[in-house]
Design an enzyme around this catalytic site. Structure first.
Site, short mmCIF file in Angstrom:
data_model
loop_
_atom_site.label_atom_id
_atom_site.label_comp_id
_atom_site.label_asym_id
_atom_site.label_seq_id
_atom_site.Cartn_x
_atom_site.Cartn_y
_atom_site.Cartn_z
N PRO A 2 41.43 0.48 -54.83
CA PRO A 2 40.70 -0.79 -55.68
C PRO A 2 39.28 -1.21 -54.81
O PRO A 2 39.11 -1.52 -53.90
CB PRO A 2 41.61 -1.89 -55.58
CG PRO A 2 43.11 -1.42 -55.39
CD PRO A 2 42.87 -0.14 -54.61
N GLU A 3 38.36 -0.87 -55.67
CA GLU A 3 36.93 -0.88 -55.64
C GLU A 3 36.51 -2.24 -56.29
O GLU A 3 37.12 -2.63 -57.00
CB GLU A 3 35.99 0.19 -55.60
CG GLU A 3 36.81 1.52 -54.86
CD GLU A 3 35.80 2.75 -54.90
OE1 GLU A 3 34.66 2.70 -55.03
OE2 GLU A 3 36.36 3.81 -54.76
N LYS A 59 35.43 -6.47 -51.98
CA LYS A 59 36.76 -5.98 -52.51
C LYS A 59 37.76 -6.97 -52.33
O LYS A 59 38.97 -6.98 -52.45
CB LYS A 59 37.34 -4.74 -51.83
CG LYS A 59 36.33 -3.40 -51.79
CD LYS A 59 36.96 -2.50 -50.99
CE LYS A 59 36.09 -1.25 -50.89
NZ LYS A 59 36.33 -0.05 -49.93
N ARG A 248 35.02 11.32 -45.29
CA ARG A 248 35.73 11.21 -46.49
C ARG A 248 35.65 12.34 -47.35
O ARG A 248 34.48 13.04 -47.46
CB ARG A 248 35.46 9.76 -47.31
CG ARG A 248 35.41 8.71 -46.27
CD ARG A 248 36.65 8.17 -46.00
NE ARG A 248 37.38 7.74 -47.36
CZ ARG A 248 37.57 6.42 -47.87
NH1 ARG A 248 36.62 5.68 -47.23
NH2 ARG A 248 38.18 6.46 -48.84
#
Ligand SMILES: [Zn+2]
Length: 260
Positions: A2-3, A59, A248
């Site tokens: 979730p962003e 967030k 990432r």
């Protein structure tokens, strides 16, 4: 994971379902996810109170209790909110808030990477986690301060202490829309490219939020719906590649986003 746009959908659900309902009781199922609060303090703040308003910073979703404190919810890698009207509670419920009318709100998180907090004010949470300004409010000015800083622009977008709310998926989308290679060094950005980046931050986050963070509803020409190695670039028809930037997994089109 979730962003910011995903957390906006949780806020929307929360505001539509849970504001103003009398809270009968609460159960903390995973007390190890609590920050600086014991489960009894959280339960006693909830019991007999109700939620007065919701806010979001990066967030984090924050919900003010009429009894005074704010409940902070961070969704980690896989968290979500589920409102229970008559259905069963989700399998990984970590916090269950039972309303007096028989409905309930479940904070569900498969992997225990989310956090729950009880704070006097949202600023307390922002300070404790050293969060930068929310990405939707101040992205432009904060990104302007990129001048003279080291590291890659992707690393900077992901740094919650610089701007809060952007994670791996939206960082790639923002850089794709800005036509910037994620490994471009921050101190190599000229004025024009900094403006392009700040514009893309706002545009991507607003658009995704307006479309309920649902990739199936994103505009044509966005990377996220087909975020996979070998997929055709939605802009030029070239080939999307997967690489590693700022530690990432990173997806980009080498034709649209030229390497620095
Ligand atoms: Zn392309």
């Amino acid at each position: 994971m979730p962003e910011l746009p995903d957390v906006e959908t949780f806020r929307d659900l929360f505001e539509r379902t849970s504001l103003g309902r009398d809270i009968a009781d609460a159960e903390v199922r995973s007390p190890e996810m609590l920050e600086d609060a014991d489960p009894e303090a959280l339960v006693s703040a909830l019991r007999g109170s109700s939620f007065g308003e919701a806010a979001r910073h990066g967030k984090w979703l924050l919900a003010r209790l009429e009894s005074g404190p704010w409940l902070g919810l961070h969704f980690g890698m896989s968290g979500r909110l589920v409102f229970l009207d008559d259905g069963d509670e989700p399998a990984h419920t970590r916090l269950l808030v039972r309303f007096a009318d028989g409905t309930a709100l479940a904070y569900d998180c498969v992997r225990k990477l989310g956090h729950l907090a009880l704070v006097d004010a949202p600023e307390e949470l922002v300070e404790a986690h050293r969060l930068g300004p929310d990405a939707l409010s101040l992205a432009s000015r904060e990104l302007e301060r990129a001048r003279g800083r080291r590291g890659t622009i992707k690393g900077r977008l992901l740094d919650q202490g610089v701007v809060a709310g952007i994670g791996n998926v939206y960082a790639d989308e923002i850089l794709f829309q800005a036509r910037l290679h994620p490994a471009t060094r921050v101190d190599e950005l000229d004025e024009e490219r900094r403006r392009r980046l700040a514009g893309a931050v706002r545009r991507v986050l607003r658009t995704a939020t307006d479309r309920d963070a649902d990739p199936g509803a994103f505009p044509a020409g966005w990377l996220t719906p087909d975020r996979e190695e070998g997929a055709p670039c939605p802009r030029c028809g070239g080939t999307v590649i997967r690489t590693r930037v700022a530690g990432r997994s990173t997806y980009l089109c080498p034709a649209c986003q030229q390497a620095p």
